[in-house]
Design a protein around this motif. Sequence first.
Motif, PDB file in Angstrom:
ATOM      1  N   THR A   1      52.221  13.149 -54.727  1.00  0.00           N
ATOM      2  CA  THR A   1      51.782  14.350 -54.020  1.00  0.00           C
ATOM      3  C   THR A   1      51.394  14.075 -52.569  1.00  0.00           C
ATOM      4  OG1 THR A   1      49.517  14.016 -54.782  1.00  0.00           O
ATOM      5  CG2 THR A   1      50.911  15.448 -56.119  1.00  0.00           C
ATOM      6  N   SER A   2      51.374  12.799 -52.178  1.00  0.00           N
ATOM      7  CA  SER A   2      50.905  12.482 -50.829  1.00  0.00           C
ATOM      8  C   SER A   2      52.021  12.472 -49.797  1.00  0.00           C
ATOM      9  CB  SER A   2      50.194  11.130 -50.818  1.00  0.00           C
ATOM     10  OG  SER A   2      49.109  11.174 -51.705  1.00  0.00           O
ATOM     11  N   LEU A   3      53.258  12.642 -50.250  1.00  0.00           N
ATOM     12  CA  LEU A   3      54.363  12.742 -49.306  1.00  0.00           C
ATOM     13  C   LEU A   3      54.871  14.175 -49.314  1.00  0.00           C
ATOM     14  CD1 LEU A   3      56.285   9.463 -50.196  1.00  0.00           C
ATOM     15  CD2 LEU A   3      55.182   9.967 -48.020  1.00  0.00           C
ATOM     16  N   ASN A   4      55.194  14.668 -48.126  1.00  0.00           N
ATOM     17  CA  ASN A   4      55.689  16.040 -48.032  1.00  0.00           C
ATOM     18  C   ASN A   4      57.059  16.134 -48.690  1.00  0.00           C
ATOM     19  OD1 ASN A   4      56.690  18.533 -47.204  1.00  0.00           O
ATOM     20  ND2 ASN A   4      55.536  18.466 -45.307  1.00  0.00           N
ATOM     21  N   PRO A   5      57.179  16.985 -49.728  1.00  0.00           N
ATOM     22  CA  PRO A   5      58.425  17.003 -50.506  1.00  0.00           C
ATOM     23  C   PRO A   5      59.642  17.494 -49.739  1.00  0.00           C
ATOM     24  CG  PRO A   5      56.964  18.771 -51.196  1.00  0.00           C
ATOM     25  CD  PRO A   5      56.181  17.902 -50.279  1.00  0.00           C
ATOM     26  N   THR A   6      59.443  18.209 -48.647  1.00  0.00           N
ATOM     27  CA  THR A   6      60.611  18.762 -47.968  1.00  0.00           C
ATOM     28  C   THR A   6      60.994  17.992 -46.702  1.00  0.00           C
ATOM     29  OG1 THR A   6      59.314  20.309 -46.649  1.00  0.00           O
ATOM     30  CG2 THR A   6      60.057  21.082 -48.794  1.00  0.00           C
ATOM     31  N   LEU A   7      60.320  16.891 -46.426  1.00  0.00           N
ATOM     32  CA  LEU A   7      60.686  16.097 -45.252  1.00  0.00           C
ATOM     33  C   LEU A   7      61.216  14.742 -45.713  1.00  0.00           C
ATOM     34  CD1 LEU A   7      57.626  16.745 -42.896  1.00  0.00           C
ATOM     35  CD2 LEU A   7      59.841  17.905 -42.925  1.00  0.00           C
TER      36      LEU A   7
ATOM     37  N   PRO B   1      61.385  12.450 -50.919  1.00  0.00           N
ATOM     38  CA  PRO B   1      60.467  11.876 -51.905  1.00  0.00           C
ATOM     39  C   PRO B   1      60.930  12.007 -53.362  1.00  0.00           C
ATOM     40  CG  PRO B   1      59.209  13.011 -50.232  1.00  0.00           C
ATOM     41  CD  PRO B   1      60.661  13.250 -49.903  1.00  0.00           C
ATOM     42  N   HIS B   2      61.511  13.167 -53.733  1.00  0.00           N
ATOM     43  CA  HIS B   2      61.867  13.332 -55.147  1.00  0.00           C
ATOM     44  C   HIS B   2      63.024  12.432 -55.550  1.00  0.00           C
ATOM     45  CE1 HIS B   2      64.761  16.114 -53.264  1.00  0.00           C
ATOM     46  NE2 HIS B   2      65.537  15.758 -54.244  1.00  0.00           N
ATOM     47  N   GLU B   3      63.679  11.797 -54.566  1.00  0.00           N
ATOM     48  CA  GLU B   3      64.838  10.974 -54.890  1.00  0.00           C
ATOM     49  C   GLU B   3      64.486   9.505 -55.128  1.00  0.00           C
ATOM     50  OE1 GLU B   3      68.326  13.242 -52.439  1.00  0.00           O
ATOM     51  OE2 GLU B   3      66.921  12.049 -51.277  1.00  0.00           O
ATOM     52  N   VAL B   4      63.213   9.147 -54.961  1.00  0.00           N
ATOM     53  CA  VAL B   4      62.841   7.739 -55.147  1.00  0.00           C
ATOM     54  C   VAL B   4      61.733   7.616 -56.188  1.00  0.00           C
ATOM     55  CG1 VAL B   4      63.498   7.231 -52.764  1.00  0.00           C
ATOM     56  CG2 VAL B   4      61.112   7.681 -53.308  1.00  0.00           C
ATOM     57  N   SER B   5      61.517   6.392 -56.672  1.00  0.00           N
ATOM     58  CA  SER B   5      60.538   6.185 -57.740  1.00  0.00           C
ATOM     59  C   SER B   5      59.110   6.191 -57.186  1.00  0.00           C
ATOM     60  CB  SER B   5      60.805   4.855 -58.421  1.00  0.00           C
ATOM     61  OG  SER B   5      60.397   3.810 -57.572  1.00  0.00           O
ATOM     62  N   GLY B   6      58.148   6.263 -58.106  1.00  0.00           N
ATOM     63  CA  GLY B   6      56.749   6.281 -57.708  1.00  0.00           C
ATOM     64  C   GLY B   6      56.348   5.023 -56.933  1.00  0.00           C
ATOM     65  N   GLY B   7      56.820   3.871 -57.405  1.00  0.00           N
ATOM     66  CA  GLY B   7      56.503   2.624 -56.721  1.00  0.00           C
ATOM     67  C   GLY B   7      57.065   2.601 -55.305  1.00  0.00           C
ATOM     68  N   GLU B   8      58.281   3.120 -55.164  1.00  0.00           N
ATOM     69  CA  GLU B   8      58.901   3.158 -53.831  1.00  0.00           C
ATOM     70  C   GLU B   8      58.133   4.086 -52.901  1.00  0.00           C
ATOM     71  OE1 GLU B   8      63.613   2.267 -54.485  1.00  0.00           O
ATOM     72  OE2 GLU B   8      62.806   4.061 -55.431  1.00  0.00           O
ATOM     73  N   LYS B   9      57.694   5.219 -53.445  1.00  0.00           N
ATOM     74  CA  LYS B   9      56.911   6.154 -52.635  1.00  0.00           C
ATOM     75  C   LYS B   9      55.643   5.474 -52.132  1.00  0.00           C
ATOM     76  CE  LYS B   9      57.815   9.685 -55.511  1.00  0.00           C
ATOM     77  NZ  LYS B   9      58.097  10.832 -56.232  1.00  0.00           N
TER      78      LYS B   9
ATOM     79  N   ARG C   1      48.328  21.312 -34.692  1.00  0.00           N
ATOM     80  CA  ARG C   1      49.535  22.097 -34.458  1.00  0.00           C
ATOM     81  C   ARG C   1      50.737  21.459 -35.150  1.00  0.00           C
ATOM     82  NH1 ARG C   1      52.298  25.049 -30.531  1.00  0.00           N
ATOM     83  NH2 ARG C   1      50.477  25.750 -29.431  1.00  0.00           N
ATOM     84  N   ARG C   2      50.841  20.132 -35.015  1.00  0.00           N
ATOM     85  CA  ARG C   2      51.964  19.433 -35.659  1.00  0.00           C
ATOM     86  C   ARG C   2      51.869  19.518 -37.174  1.00  0.00           C
ATOM     87  NH1 ARG C   2      55.812  15.913 -33.108  1.00  0.00           N
ATOM     88  NH2 ARG C   2      56.610  15.807 -35.213  1.00  0.00           N
ATOM     89  N   VAL C   3      50.651  19.388 -37.685  1.00  0.00           N
ATOM     90  CA  VAL C   3      50.470  19.468 -39.139  1.00  0.00           C
ATOM     91  C   VAL C   3      50.913  20.840 -39.626  1.00  0.00           C
ATOM     92  CG1 VAL C   3      48.760  19.534 -40.996  1.00  0.00           C
ATOM     93  CG2 VAL C   3      48.610  17.784 -39.229  1.00  0.00           C
ATOM     94  N   LEU C   4      50.493  21.874 -38.880  1.00  0.00           N
ATOM     95  CA  LEU C   4      50.811  23.229 -39.315  1.00  0.00           C
ATOM     96  C   LEU C   4      52.313  23.491 -39.237  1.00  0.00           C
ATOM     97  CD1 LEU C   4      49.630  25.914 -40.239  1.00  0.00           C
ATOM     98  CD2 LEU C   4      49.501  26.605 -37.857  1.00  0.00           C
ATOM     99  N   PHE C   5      52.895  23.253 -38.060  1.00  0.00           N
ATOM    100  CA  PHE C   5      54.294  23.649 -37.893  1.00  0.00           C
ATOM    101  C   PHE C   5      55.281  22.598 -38.384  1.00  0.00           C
ATOM    102  CE2 PHE C   5      52.012  26.370 -34.919  1.00  0.00           C
ATOM    103  CZ  PHE C   5      52.477  27.596 -35.367  1.00  0.00           C
ATOM    104  N   GLY C   6      54.892  21.337 -38.329  1.00  0.00           N
ATOM    105  CA  GLY C   6      55.807  20.294 -38.789  1.00  0.00           C
ATOM    106  C   GLY C   6      55.778  20.117 -40.304  1.00  0.00           C
ATOM    107  N   HIS C   7      54.622  20.376 -40.920  1.00  0.00           N
ATOM    108  CA  HIS C   7      54.500  20.072 -42.349  1.00  0.00           C
ATOM    109  C   HIS C   7      54.245  21.290 -43.219  1.00  0.00           C
ATOM    110  CE1 HIS C   7      54.331  15.584 -42.552  1.00  0.00           C
ATOM    111  NE2 HIS C   7      54.174  15.759 -41.264  1.00  0.00           N
ATOM    112  N   ALA C   8      53.379  22.212 -42.750  1.00  0.00           N
ATOM    113  CA  ALA C   8      52.886  23.238 -43.678  1.00  0.00           C
ATOM    114  C   ALA C   8      53.757  24.490 -43.724  1.00  0.00           C
ATOM    115  CB  ALA C   8      51.449  23.618 -43.299  1.00  0.00           C
ATOM    116  N   VAL C   9      54.109  25.004 -42.537  1.00  0.00           N
ATOM    117  CA  VAL C   9      54.741  26.327 -42.499  1.00  0.00           C
ATOM    118  C   VAL C   9      56.011  26.379 -43.332  1.00  0.00           C
ATOM    119  CG1 VAL C   9      55.947  27.936 -40.993  1.00  0.00           C
ATOM    120  CG2 VAL C   9      53.740  27.019 -40.321  1.00  0.00           C
ATOM    121  N   ARG C  10      56.848  25.377 -43.171  1.00  0.00           N
ATOM    122  CA  ARG C  10      58.114  25.366 -43.872  1.00  0.00           C
ATOM    123  C   ARG C  10      57.898  25.451 -45.392  1.00  0.00           C
ATOM    124  NH1 ARG C  10      63.043  22.552 -42.803  1.00  0.00           N
ATOM    125  NH2 ARG C  10      63.961  21.818 -44.734  1.00  0.00           N
ATOM    126  N   ASN C  11      57.010  24.627 -45.888  1.00  0.00           N
ATOM    127  CA  ASN C  11      56.784  24.613 -47.333  1.00  0.00           C
ATOM    128  C   ASN C  11      56.154  25.900 -47.831  1.00  0.00           C
ATOM    129  OD1 ASN C  11      57.639  22.084 -46.851  1.00  0.00           O
ATOM    130  ND2 ASN C  11      55.942  21.030 -47.845  1.00  0.00           N
TER     131      ASN C  11
END
Lengths: 524, 276, 315
Positions: free
Chosen positions: A101-107, A152-160, C225-235
């Motif tokens: 949960t500590s890595l942003n899933p969409t980046l 993130p969802h493509e790698v294992s927990g240890g790798e994360k 600002r980066r946290v909001l627009f780079g990380h939060a808004v999209r999700n």
Amino acid sequence: MIPILDIDGYTLEYRTRAGAVRVLDEVSLQIAPGQVLGLVGESGSGKSSLAWAVMRHLPGNAQELSGAIRLDGEDLRSMGARQLEAVRGRRIGMVFQDPATSLNPTLSLGRQVAEVLARHRGMSAAAAWQAGIEALRHVDLRDPAALMRRYPHEVSGGEKQRVIIATAFACRPELIIFDEPTTALDVITGARILELFRRLREETGVAGLYISHDLALVSRVAERVAVIRRGQVVEQADARRIFRAPTHDYTRALVQAVPRPERRLVTDGPGGPTVLAARGLGVAYGRARLFGGKPVMGARGVDLELRRGEILGVVGESGSGKSTLARAFSGLARFTGAVVFEGRALASPRQMDRAYRRAVQIVFQHPDASLNPRHRVGALLARPLRLYGGAMAELPRLLEQVRLPPDYARRYPHQLSGGEKQRVAIARAFAAKPALVICDEITAPLDVSVQAAVVELLLELRRRHGTAYLFITHDLSLVRQIAHRIAVMRRGELVDLLSVDALGSEAVHPYTRELIAASPTPVG
Amino acid sequence: MTDVVFRLLRTPQGAMGLVILVLIAAICAIGPDIAPVDPEKIDFLGRFRVPGAAHPFGADQLGRDVLSRLLAGARTTVPMAVAATLLGTLSGAVIGTVSAYLGGRWDEAIMRTIDAVMAIPGLLMALLVVNTLGKGSLNATLAIAVAFAPGMARVTRSVSLAARRQDYVSAAIARGEGGAWIVFREMLPNVVAPVVIETTIRVAFAVALFATLSFLGLGAQPPASDWGLMVAEARPFLHQAPWMLVAPGAAIALTAIGFNLLGDGLRDALNPRDER
Amino acid sequence: MSASWLIRRILLIAYTLLVVSLLVFGITQVLPADAAVMLLGENATPAALAAVRAKLGLGDPAWLQYWHWLAALLRGDFGMSMRTGQPVGPTMLVALSRSLLLAALALALMLVFAVPLGLAAALRRGKPIDLAAGIVSYLGVSLPEFVTATLLLLLLADRLHWLPATGYVPLTDNPVDGLRHLGLPVLTVSLVLIAHVSRMVRSETIDVLHSDYIRAARLKGLSPRRVLFGHAVRNALLPVITIVALDVGYLLGGIIVVEEIFAIPGIGRQLIVAIESRDLPAIQAGALIMAATYAIANFLADIAYALLDKRIRYD
């Protein structure tokens, strides 16, 4: 010499509707350059709040009453938002409990590593990306360039977790805070993460604050250990000394509660007839779907048997099939092969009659989920009594047996603590007067001291009723204390089934040996 | 039960919603009796009379007292919306529970079909049904029930499936409980709360939908003082007598807001883990 | 997103349309005891009734009637209007294009207001702006379109004279006047959407801001600002796509009402006219086209979601 981190008389309260709650009380800790301090406490002890206080990331209702937090002599409390941004990630790195949960899933992983480098070291995007690849290579990740582009969802927990560690170390910080970095990982993966941490420490000489509930583990990674309880540091000592000569009562209790394989809690052997056996037991999950998808094997070809009063420990990593076994024995999953009970071979859950259901009871990992939130404790316990023919008058005795006051019968599960809820679940199992109780990771969500009490309770119930246990756990040290025999599972198969004394011998499976090596045992 | 009401009153939305709805229920019960004038009494001399002492909310194009019509109209508007929602919830809950119970391919087939039916917007579905059954309050009620059933089936199914997957159900199966016990004692108490919340919020939609049907001339028929119909009748006189329109519009909005608030309040009050 | 997923999704649309066609046909033509009497009324002459029965094939068994209708549909033939005698299909599609313009403008207006409003409310939780947004959304969700429409009419057209009250001017004739005439209807239907979507944006944003990875991003020293627009808004906005797609149902319902109120010759008004004049082929065509619009909107939303969210693999 100025300490890297100097916490001096720090007091913190949270304002709640019920009034102010003191979470940290006059806490003073110092971490010298290059030193790692372990901070050990149970849930609610304030250990995580201390980490947030150092990171200057406290919730809105936090109120700092006194004290100073200094990083290399500079007062963090007086810093403004801008200055703090330059400290976080640059001078203090942090590794979190749950890498999932500590890595942003969409980046992409690369972006999450590179943005720190771009932010703190003023690199261009391209340079930061290159440096990110190097950072990932440095934490022993294979093919880092390709990994950078993955999600993130493509790698294992240890790798994360390795990616997060790479991010924390990327800007060469002076201090790293570890908040239970291996708790969410499998034993062997966790051991490898610790090895990595040890190596990076040697290379960089970074100072660390290592937060954990696990005293045995902390004593292996830290030079000094501080024990925190209800917001107060009750003892601070050399890591080796804290185990050998704890001075504070609470520390002593904690040390006592740490499971040690050499300190057996069960002395008598298993005796009597076979209670339950599995013959070539297999479980397949999922169904063949119209469009693709094939059944996954949860377990296959498992042979084992339990005798009256025997404790059989089942260990393995998540997904190894140990819980699948529990589901098959309790008739929750369809299986192949047979379950043998009282001389009868049962081929499906349908053949498990009332006598079987009564004799084989299960206690689940999370009491929050296994106790229906809309029933009172009394109703929860009355059900098996009614079902298997017991007297309602037994109810107070059932509660007393698990050391709960009789008036708890009127309470709802959510009004109980975690340990108390698990006691209710155990009482419910014993209401059936079972021959075998399956314990599926029942101590995993509990604090060490609570865990020790629950285990002791189980052993006492066994002494009284001669119950056998199928004790499923990921904690090898714990199971070595209580089990007569140990079954090791891996990818759905039983790789070892041997007496607990034979664990040290040469005959064990290499995987079992790896598990033993990875289990944290206290030093000293 | 008293426990839930007590907890409901402790949430700001719940307390507000409850007050509004008690008021509206009272109007439904005794509205016509406390109406100052006969709601259908025509007074050509008093056409479009401005709100004042004689007519607190003014008079309409036939000189009828708007307040009296409003008080009388509650009875034809709100209970109908509640009945429509309950009917829709009940039929939807049966479909959803059966689907969750059958599981596997049947579940998939039923849910795909429900999704397909939901491609017809609620108002359109209601229009089609009313078109077939004919105009009138009762038919409008049925139409709304039909329009609501698929959505409620979806909600019921998903909460049933969520309850089905809980460990307390596994524990009951492992204990050797029968199907009836598992459904009625283990699952149902945990399914009811979310369905009640959803139903409450849907009553707000039903009030709006029912009024819309009346507004379009397909629900209640003149000379009824149904609120939607009152807005429709007021529309040509918008310029001369805006009060004719504002009063029933506000009544509809207030009712809908009441049910929305109550639903949000119930969400907090029915959570068993919520200590307060 | 794989080809097999796309194929399955398209098959699902076909199934949806099949179910909808069955329902629409069943409700309008099969369910009434005698559709001819329903269409012409009790006082119709026997000759007129016979003519209608022959025209609609009401003597045939229900499945055969449906089959004839469906077969014609698949050829693109929606039948002849019983009111005007013209083919229904072209009339409905022209009307649909006007309604789609209205819907597109409403969606655009919704996005412009709902997203910033929801974000602001989430970031200033418990502050005046959050409270204001909450009240607006309660009002918007609770007020039926016909009430909003008449109130806006009263305020913006009747009292302030900012916008014309009713009527429709094609954009091709006079773009400015055309847009002005769409002002009130667009405002009306977008209000419900703004209310609902801003509430969703708010709750999604609050959830995301409480997530571990946002905390992690802050603790890496990124600026707010980066946290909001780079990380939060999209999700936070990703799930909103699905919600907006489901709201298309409300949007279509709202369009029926506002087209009736503001006299816009879109598909909603055509449908009401068809229902009032009991023009069976027109009712059937209108309902089917509306349901198809909804199904296609949801299909597009699924594709958008799949392209934007890397977690979801459709295979």
